[in-house]
Scaffold this motif. Structure first.
Motif, PDB file in Angstrom:
ATOM      1  N   SER A  11     -75.245 -15.401   9.316  1.00  7.26           N
ATOM      2  CA  SER A  11     -75.666 -16.426  10.280  1.00  7.26           C
ATOM      3  C   SER A  11     -75.711 -15.755  11.642  1.00  7.26           C
ATOM      4  CB  SER A  11     -74.694 -17.607  10.302  1.00  7.26           C
ATOM      5  OG  SER A  11     -74.813 -18.367   9.132  1.00  7.26           O
ATOM      6  N   TYR A  12     -76.795 -16.018  12.402  1.00  7.13           N
ATOM      7  CA  TYR A  12     -77.026 -15.330  13.680  1.00  7.13           C
ATOM      8  C   TYR A  12     -76.728 -16.275  14.835  1.00  7.13           C
ATOM      9  CZ  TYR A  12     -79.375 -11.526  11.183  1.00  7.13           C
ATOM     10  OH  TYR A  12     -79.668 -10.465  10.366  1.00  7.13           O
ATOM     11  N   SER A  13     -76.069 -15.715  15.848  1.00  7.96           N
ATOM     12  CA  SER A  13     -75.847 -16.468  17.088  1.00  7.96           C
ATOM     13  C   SER A  13     -76.730 -15.956  18.215  1.00  7.96           C
ATOM     14  CB  SER A  13     -74.371 -16.378  17.501  1.00  7.96           C
ATOM     15  OG  SER A  13     -74.011 -15.020  17.711  1.00  7.96           O
ATOM     16  N   THR A  14     -77.587 -15.004  17.898  1.00 11.58           N
ATOM     17  CA  THR A  14     -78.492 -14.420  18.902  1.00 11.58           C
ATOM     18  C   THR A  14     -79.923 -14.823  18.576  1.00 11.58           C
ATOM     19  OG1 THR A  14     -77.031 -12.527  19.106  1.00 11.58           O
ATOM     20  CG2 THR A  14     -79.241 -12.293  20.019  1.00 11.58           C
ATOM     21  N   LEU A  15     -80.584 -15.455  19.565  1.00 11.91           N
ATOM     22  CA  LEU A  15     -81.972 -15.857  19.357  1.00 11.91           C
ATOM     23  C   LEU A  15     -82.879 -14.641  19.319  1.00 11.91           C
ATOM     24  CD1 LEU A  15     -82.166 -18.822  21.875  1.00 11.91           C
ATOM     25  CD2 LEU A  15     -82.167 -19.014  19.398  1.00 11.91           C
ATOM     26  N   GLY A  16     -84.009 -14.779  18.665  1.00  9.90           N
ATOM     27  CA  GLY A  16     -85.033 -13.741  18.708  1.00  9.90           C
ATOM     28  C   GLY A  16     -85.294 -13.139  17.346  1.00  9.90           C
TER      29      GLY A  16
END
Length: 1739
Positions: free
Chosen positions: A823-828
């Motif tokens: 799961s990613y907490s960084t957009l893009g």
């Protein structure tokens, strides 16, 4: 025991203080409860109160002499109030009740009454400003007369009567518990006024220049104290006062100047201060009237404004009626005498031309005057649309020398009135003048003959009283020559090879524009036929060819002694479009191949051009090649050419025949081919699981050429032990399937001649499979599941890098599939990688950026608005504005926008969207209703915005035809001019009930049928209309087609009934022209007659309908032989006849005498015989022939001038007679004689008409005497007769006829006794009719026509309807109005019946076929309604709120339409229900908009057949008010630098209506570009703006605000000043000091000396002198508050620092020292507590 405490509440009733001293008492807390008997009072101390009318508080540590302050702010009543104080504790409870007496001091006591009448009661008034509970004592003449007490009152009085005149003193003394006050006044006692008399000296009717005079006289009783009496005069309520000191016994003259006219009510009032006497009067003031009416012009245009005014109007007081001469009038407002001056001068508009006598009837109640002016109103000549046309052009032939020109108004303007035209023909003759009729459609034809050749300027001047127009026609009168002739022809209409083709030839004139008379033409059509025109009839000649061929046509022109022959070869031209030249291999061709392939073909079905030759120039120095080509539709002419050398070439192709030419150019390049031109690419492989195959596509690319030459060999090696050889290259694409995963090297060898090249590509089919379940997820919550496999063996390790630094996972699998979740907490966007190896086989692989995933925030915070209107055209662009809020921030480039129109999507990145928004455009191109969608989306989320709008182009399409004249049953070709690319429906009405309609629901259907042909089967002039529309616009165009029957090649008879020998000196030729067979009637036929005797030919229209005889005559002046040439033609045909006649000298020897079979009646009646004169050598008798008859029965007759060839004579009895006729002419005479016997048969029939078969005719016959008389009766039908025998009496026979028509029965009779024999031929005439049946009547025109159309019906008859000629009639009616006509000329081809409706409405028509015996009726219904062209117009398109706008109709029909005008704001104007023509009662009209906005004003006009919608846009705005708009600069005019920021605001300070659509432009006077923006000037809205200056200086800021209606300007003068710290100054406000034990707060204020604002980065350092301070790195405020802990003297300093400068300010001051106490020890209650109350004083 109750103790009473009296408390003084001071002077103000709403602020009262009481102080209670509590003496020695219990030292414990008490609760004080304060009930009060004043319901509105609330008692309080400086503690929070509770309850409604109770104040509860507690006192802690109660000590001796503790001061408690009780305050009431609500003691508004004065008087005694009770105050209860309760002391409560655990040990005791005590109540103390206080009585509070609340009073006010006495302020400003005064006596008001100053005058009184003697011996009359007078109220003496007095008053105070403040004071309560007062005792009042009154004194008159120093004697106390009255005393009383008042509690709360500001006014009081006593009543007294004085018995002596003169002055008396009044005194008043007032006192209460607080203080005492006195007042003294003098009152004057006067006598009553009486004994006066006032009379009016002047009459009761005067003028404004007169003065009304009154005489005032006084009696002795009126004597009074000097100076107290005055006189007051008034007129109509206006009062003037004057002293009357000088009135004597002789009286005083009083004057009044009325000035203003009217009925006057005057008043003379004698008065003193206490009494008056009034004398009223009435009189009138009216001036004799000299007013008259004047106008600024005496002639004007229709609908222009004329200005009327009054000359010498009185200053006031007259009514008027102005009658404009057209039923309108202008009337002063009823009851307002001076109303004209609200409307003088005024304007008026005449909407109808004419001469108007404008009358002014002016009056006041005494006088009246009438004056008049004469106004001539004319329609002007319009600035355009009046055309002076010379139809024959500017070069006219001589010796004809005639100039014809027309003056006509081409558009439906109002008809100019009284127009006179002046013509100067430029040849020295006197100019001529004449009136012209310029009504729309009327043509004024002018003719003039020039006497000699030359160039002339014809000057035409037309004018009326209000306008003038000039034209100049430059013409040339040219000597005519046959060399001026030329010949052209129109394209032939060719049909199948077995059918005929018609060609139209056109004669052209080279130097002249018209042919003079007596030009002879000889046509040779090249197919063995020719035609001669003795006098040229037309520039057009039609000829029908029997087959397709190329013919040489010659035309010989003869004029006087000149002759010329011109010829032309007939061919079909190449069409302007739809011939295509194509090069399929492109423009770069390989060498040594060098072959150019191209093709030539016609792509649309035009007529095939004939004899087309094409020449090809290949631009390589070779000789051009020519050949004939076949350009028939669908045939492809393929050609090729081989170039010998490389190079660039422009191939020119020229195709032509004798009548047309087309040229094309093909640029090509012949390129040296080499194997180095090859390239090899491959598409990315498609890799699947390890058990599946992999397919790869390889593509050969060509670098410099567009085609591969032959003999190129390809050898493929795919690196997997497979390959392929192509001896001749087959394709640019090669697919190959690899069986397993591996690394391969692919080779491609290209061989051409002696050259060879090998191309290679390396690639691997992949060993790690790395997949993700989803490629997009939302931030934090979205889970990506990665699966990895591909490396074989056990203990396989995979390290999965998430693509985010520091976030990875290591997994172990046993040769299978591994899985990891992130799961990613960084957009893009992120690109995970994987590295894998196994410890068994040491296999290692690394896959970098194996997949691409995106992490998105949720899409939100967007708004999309449509900026363009909801109806646009295909050339427009639909614009939408996309704005994003802060919540919409996302990784750059990861958010997209999808825009669609009717389901077709395009996508774009919206990373460049800022807070100002992004403009999105959609280009509709195709017309229709559009459903648009703007979708903001990421792969995981989206927000959609839906819109609907329409795209429809305004129509410019019109209908055209290839000809405007054609023969019946020939084909005409129709086409569209300027059709839109898409989106219109149409109906083409051919004017005969037929129409061509686009396919329903298929908007673009016309292009499947354009161009198309149509055949007219009936002659006529047809109005062809096209109704084109799309859902937003409609267009109607029309033109006329003339269809004519040609004159038939045979069956037209030209007859000379008198034969070819005509007598002289009579010399008259009678002849007739008629069509003898039932051909279609030729239309619009004109015949020219040349009588071969030197007279001018005569032309006229003739009617060649079957059976109609056109009779003409001509008188010859001399005997002789003549060839009469008759030429008849219409637009589609021509016929010529020649009558050879002889004018013969007459002689009486030419006479002969015959007689017809006798007609016998009964034996007792007379017998009538007809004699006929015959002519032997001539065919007609000249005048002045005298006839002398001798009938042989003693009677005769002389005709001085022969009247007839027939002579009837009645013989009285049966006998044998000798008849003689003597003919005398000039000196000649001849006598002719005949012998005969009268007849003896009577033959009658009972009826003369009967029906076929069933009708019975009964014939009776008698007359021959004797027995056994035999009669043979012939019915008139061959083979049908009857023989009867009678004995000298009456015989009878009956017949029924099966043969229709007219019959002439005969009878022959004889007897066997006397042998008498008589034959009676054609004894009676009978008619046999069929019943009227077999008819058919059809309506040819549609059931909806216009008033300009004619309703046409076709009457056809079957064989059964044949009847005797002339016995059948037709009766036609429309809405009950009948007309009758013969239908003897009805043939099997039918008869066209026309009805002219004229008036619009629903029509009931009837066609009745009838004879004397029968009738048949045919009923029809149809409608007559005109198409509407009406539209709505306004005099302005921008106006102010509550101003009036004027609307009117443009092009309203003369009758028959309803309408609704919707004003766009819910209001509408509707025509009167059921009254079709109601709009003309209210057109033009005005309307007022009371709310600002942009309004679409729509006119819905309709009649029962048509509807039309038009609209105009009106913008209604509030203007910017002239005042109350304030531009403010809150920081003043001196602003600091380097800050340099100017802040200013614009606002409306008074609640005016809000100006709409206001834009302001700001010019800051510093060289920067002015800035504009919209502002909101609604009341109290502040528009704040700022601007930063780059340099110090003085500037004038100019602010210009405007909307469509108004403009305002302001100038702000400011100074940008270099800032210095010396501009500071320090002050402090007065301190607020509390008790000695408390702190003290002081406020310090910073002042600026030379500037009005502090720049940023100013540092303040405060030292308050009490050991505390404060630093402000950037100055926050001009105010600084500080609290000092104790009373003392302090030195406060402020240090200001800015850049490298510093300054210190200081202030010395002492904190405050006020003590405030109350001692209550002198008072004592039952507890032994003493109270003392004293007033608080401030030190």
């Amino acid at each position: 025991m109750i103790y009473v405490l009296s408390i003084d509440f001071g002077l103000e009733p709403n602020v009262s203080d009481a102080v209670i001293l509590l003496a020695d008492g219990e030292e414990m807390p008490f609760d004080f409860l304060f009930p009060t008997n004043h319901t509105n009072a609330t008692l309080s101390v400086d503690i929070t109160t509770t309850g409604t009318n109770l104040a509860t508080f507690s006192i802690d540590d109660l000590e001796q002499n503790k001061l408690v302050s009780i305050r009431s702010s609500d003691f508004s009543g004065y008087g005694v109030h009770l105050l209860n104080v309760s002391f409560n504790s655990a040990e005791l409870q005590r109540d103390i009740t206080f009585t509070i007496n609340h009073q006010q001091p006495i302020v400003n006591l005064q006596i008001i009454t100053l005058y009184a009448l003697v011996n009359a009661d007078v109220d003496i008034l007095a008053s105070v400003d403040k004071g309560t509970h007062m005792n009042l004592e009154w004194f008159i003449d120093n004697v106390k007369c009255q005393e009383f007490v008042t509690e709360v009152s500001t006014q009081f009085n006593i009543t007294h009567q004085f018995t002596e005149r003169g002055q008396h003193s009044i005194g008043l003394k007032a006192s209460n518990a607080i203080e005492e006050s006195s007042a003294i006044a003098t009152i004057e006692v006067l006598a009553r006024i009486n004994g006066f008399d006032v009379t009016m000296i002047t009459p009761d009717l005067i003028q404004t220049t007169d003065t009304a005079e009154f005489n005032v006289t006084l009696s002795d009783q009126a004597i009074q104290p000097m100076g107290s009496l005055k006189l007051k005069t008034g007129i109509n309520g206006s009062i003037i006062t004057q002293e009357i000191l000088n009135i004597t016994a002789n009286g005083l003259i009083i004057t009044l100047d009325p000035i203003i006219q009217g009925h006057k009510t005057a008043s003379i009032v004698i008065f003193s201060e206490v009494d008056e006497e009034e004398f009223p009067f009435e009189f009138d003031v009216w001036d004799i009237l000299n007013v008259s009416l004047v106008s600024n012009v005496d002639a004007m245009e229709v609908n222009g404004y004329i200005e009327f005014d009054f000359l010498n109007p009185p200053p006031s007081g007259f009514d008027y009626v102005v009658e404009y001469g057209n039923g309108d009038n202008e009337t002063s407002i009823e009851g307002v005498l001076y109303s004209p001056f609200s409307a003088s001068p005024w304007t008026y508009k005449y909407s109808v031309p004419g001469t108007y006598n404008v009358t002014l009837v002016a009056n006041n109640p005494e006088y009246e005057v009438t004056t008049a002016v004469l106004i001539r109103v004319q329609c002007p000549l319009p600035a355009s649309d009046i055309v002076v046309e010379n139809p024959d052009g500017y070069q006219l032939p001589f010796p004809d020398g005639k100039l014809y020109f027309n003056i006509e108004m081409k558009a439906d303007h109002p008809t100019p009135d009284n127009v006179s035209c002046h013509y100067n023909f430029g040849d020295g003759t006197s100019p001529t003048s004449g009136e012209v009729d310029l009504s729309f459609g009327n043509v004024n034809q002018i003719e003039y003959t020039y006497a000699s050749p030359g160039s002339y300027d014809v000057v035409i001047n037309c004018s009326n009283l209000v306008s003038e127009k000039n034209w100049t026609l430059s013409i040339e009168i040219v000597e005519f020559s046959v060399n001026d002739f030329g010949l052209q022809y129109r394209q032939s209409v060719g049909l199948n090879s077995s059918e005929t083709a018609q060609t139209t030839f056109a004669i052209t004139l080279l130097n002249i524009t018209r042919v003079p008379p007596f030009v002879n033409l000889t046509w040779d059509f090249g197919d063995g036929s020719e035609q001669i025109e003795e006098a040229m009839q037309s520039f057009i000649k039609d000829h029908v060819y029997a087959k397709r061929d190329t013919n040489v046509v010659s035309l010989t022109v003869d004029f006087k002694k000149e002759s010329i022959t011109v010829w032309i070869r007939l061919q079909i031209p190449l069409p302007v479009s739809d011939i295509v030249v194509e090069n399929p291999d492109g423009y770069q061709l390989p060498f040594p191949d060098g072959i150019l392939h191209f093709r030539l073909q016609m792509t649309a079905d035009h007529p095939t051009p004939t004899n087309v030759t094409c020449q090809y120039n290949f631009d390589d120095g070779t000789t051009p090649i020519s050949e004939e080509v076949d350009l028939s539709f669908g045939n492809v002419n393929q050609r090729n050419y081989t170039y010998a050398f490389p190079g660039s070439y422009d191939v020119v192709i020229n195709c032509s025949n004798l009548v047309s030419e087309r040229i094309w150019t093909l640029p090509i390049e012949i390129v040296e081919f080499g194997v180095n031109d090859f390239g090899l690419r491959y598409r990315h492989l498609v890799g699947l699981n390890s058990s599946e195959t992999v397919q790869t596509t390889f593509a050969i690319t060509l670098l410099n050429i567009t085609r591969v030459p032959p003999f190129v060999t390809l050898t493929w090696d795919f690196g997997d032990d497979s390959g392929q050889i192509e001896e001749v290259m087959q394709s640019y694409i090669k697919d190959h399937v690899f069986a397993e995963r591996d690394t391969y090297v692919i080779f491609l060898t290209v061989d051409f001649k002696n050259e060879s090249i090998t191309l290679s590509r390396n690639f691997k089919t992949g060993v790690i499979d790395f997949e993700v379940d989803v490629h997009h997820a939302l931030i934090t919550t979205g889970v990506f599941t990665f699966t990895v496999s591909g490396i074989e063996g056990t203990n396989v390790n995979y390290v999965i890098e998430s693509g985010v630094p520091g976030m990875s996972k290591t997994i172990q699998v046993s040769g299978g599939v591994g899985e990891a979740q992130f799961s990613y907490s960084t957009l893009g966007g992120h690109r995970p990688s994987v590295t894998g190896w196994n410890d068994t086989f040491t296999e290692y692989a690394k896959l970098t950026n194996a997949v691409t995933i995106e992490v998105f925030a949720r899409v939100n915070g967007f708004d999309v608005t449509m900026m363009t209107p909801n109806l646009i055209q295909t050339t427009d662009t639909a614009e939408f504005n996309v704005t994003l809020s802060d919540q919409a921030i996302r990784p750059m480039g990861s958010l997209k926008l999808k825009k669609s129109i009717n389901g077709s999507f395009t996508t774009q990145d919206i990373s460049n969207v800022t807070g100002n928004g992004l403009t999105i455009t959609l280009d509709p191109i195709i017309q229709g209703h559009k459903n648009a969608s703007i979708v903001i989306f990421s792969e995981l989320d989206e927000e959609e915005f839906l819109f609907e709008f329409d795209v429809w182009d305004m129509l410019n399409v019109s209908l055209v035809s290839n000809v405007d004249v054609l023969r019946v049953n020939d084909y005409i070709e129709f086409d569209f001019l300027n059709p839109p690319l898409s989106g219109f429906d149409y109906v083409v009405e051919y004017g005969n009930g037929d129409n061509e309609t686009s396919i329903e629901g298929v908007l673009y259907s016309p292009f499947s049928v354009s161009p198309w042909t149509y055949l007219y089967s009936l002659p006529g002039t047809y109005k062809v209309k096209m109704f084109a529309n799309n859902p937003a616009y409609e267009l109607i165009t029309s033109f006329w087609i003339r269809v004519q029957f040609p004159i038939p090649a045979s069956d037209i008879m030209v007859e000379n009934p008198d034969g070819y020998q005509l007598p002289f000196p009579d010399g008259i030729l009678y002849f007739s022209i008629q069509m003898t067979a039932d051909h279609p009637t030729p239309t619009n036929v004109t015949c020219q007659y040349n009588f071969d005797d030197g007279t001018a030919p005569i032309s006229e229209e003739v009617n060649l309908s079957f059976g109609n005889v056109n009779q003409r005559n001509h008188t010859y002046a001399f005997p002789g032989s003549h060839d009469v040439v008759i030429n008849c033609s219409n637009l589609v045909s021509e016929r010529i006849w020649t009558l050879s006649i002889e004018i013969v000298e007459f002689s009486v020897n030419d006479f002969g005498l015959r007689y017809r079979d006798l007609v016998s009646l009964n034996s007792s009646e007379t017998v009538q015989t007809i004699f006929a004169i015959t002519l032997l050598n001539i065919t007609r008798v000249p005048p002045f022939v005298t006839l002398t008859w001798d009938f042989g029965d003693g009677s005769g007759q002389i005709e001085e001038v022969m009247q007839s060839y027939i002579k009837n004579h009645v013989f009285a009895k049966r006998d044998t007679y000798i008849i003689s006729l003597t003919v005398n002419f000039k000196s000649e005479s001849i006598t002719l004689s005949r012998n005969f016997r009268t007849g003896v048969i009577d033959f009658e029939v009972d009826v003369y008409q009967a029906l076929q078969t069933t009708g019975v005719f009964t014939f009776t016959v008698s007359g021959i005497e004797g027995t056994n008389v035999t009669y043979v009766i012939e019915s008139g039908v061959p083979g049908l007769s009857k023989t009867i025998q009678v004995s000298g009496g009456v015989g009878e026979a009956q017949f029924s006829y099966s043969t229709l028509g007219r019959h002439w029965p005969s009878v022959t009779g004889w007897n066997d006794t006397f042998m008498e024999y008589v034959k009676l031929t054609n004894a009676v005439t009978i008619d046999v009719f069929a019943r009227i049946n077999g008819f058919d009547v059809t309506m040819m025109t549609p059931d909806l026509i216009q008033t300009t159309d004619i309703a046409e019906f076709s009457v056809t008859l079957s064989d059964q309807a044949i009847q005797p000629m002339g016995s059948l009639k037709l009766k036609k009616s429309i809405n009950g109005s009948f007309t009758t006509q013969e239908i003897s000329n009805v043939t099997e081809n039918g008869l066209t019946i026309t009805l002219d409706p004229i008036i619009q409405g629903h029509k009931n028509a009837s066609i009745v076929i009838f004879s004397e015996l029968d009738e048949e009726e045919f009923l029809f219904e149809f409608d007559v309604w005109d198409m509407l062209n009406v539209s709505l117009v306004s005099n302005v398109n921008v106006l102010r709120v509550n101003d009036y706008i004027e609307f009117d109709f443009l092009n309203p029909p003369l009758s028959g339409f309803d309408y609704v005008v919707e004003y766009g704001n819910g209001d509408n104007k509707t025509s009167q229900e059921g009254v079709l023509y109601s709009p003309f009662d209210v057109s033009p009209w005005t309307y007022k908009y009371s709310v600002p906005g942009t309004y679409k004003v729509t006119l819905f006009a309709n009649n029962p057949a048509y509807e039309l919608i038009t609209s105009v846009w009106i913008r209604v705005q509030f203007p910017i008010p002239a005042s109350d708009i304030v531009v403010e600069n809150p920081d003043g005019y001196q602003l600091p630098f380097p800050d340099g920021i100017l802040y200013f605001s614009i606002q409306m300070t008074i609640d005016h209506p809000t100006p709409t659509n206001v834009t302001c432009q700001y010019n800051f006077d510093d060289g920067t570009a002015p800035i504009s923006d919209k502002v909101d000037l609604s009341f109290e809205t502040v528009n704040q703006r700022n601007h930063t200056y780059a340099f110090p200086g003085s500037y004038d800021v100019v602010i210009n605000c405007s909307n469509l209606l108004s403009e305002r300007n302001w100038t702000l003068s400011i100074e940008i000043v270099e800032f210095g710290i010396s501009d500071f100054e320090l002050r402090h406000r007065h301190l607020v000091g509390l008790n000695s034990s408390e702190t003290v707060q002081t406020t310090f204020a910073i002042f600026l000396l030379n500037i009005t604002r502090v720049p940023p980065f100013v540092t303040l350092r405060w030292d308050f002198g009490d050991g505390s301070g404060q630093i402000e790195e950037a100055m926050q405020s001009y105010i600084k508050d500080h609290v000092f802990a104790k009373r003392d003297t302090y030195v406060v300093s402020l240090t200001v620092e800015f850049k490298s400068e510093s300054i210190t300010f200081s202030r010395n001051f002492r904190t405050g020292v006020i003590d405030f106490e109350v001692d209550l020890s002198s008072l004592k209650n039952d507890w032994g507590v003493h109270f003392h109350c004293e007033r608080n004083r401030r030190n």
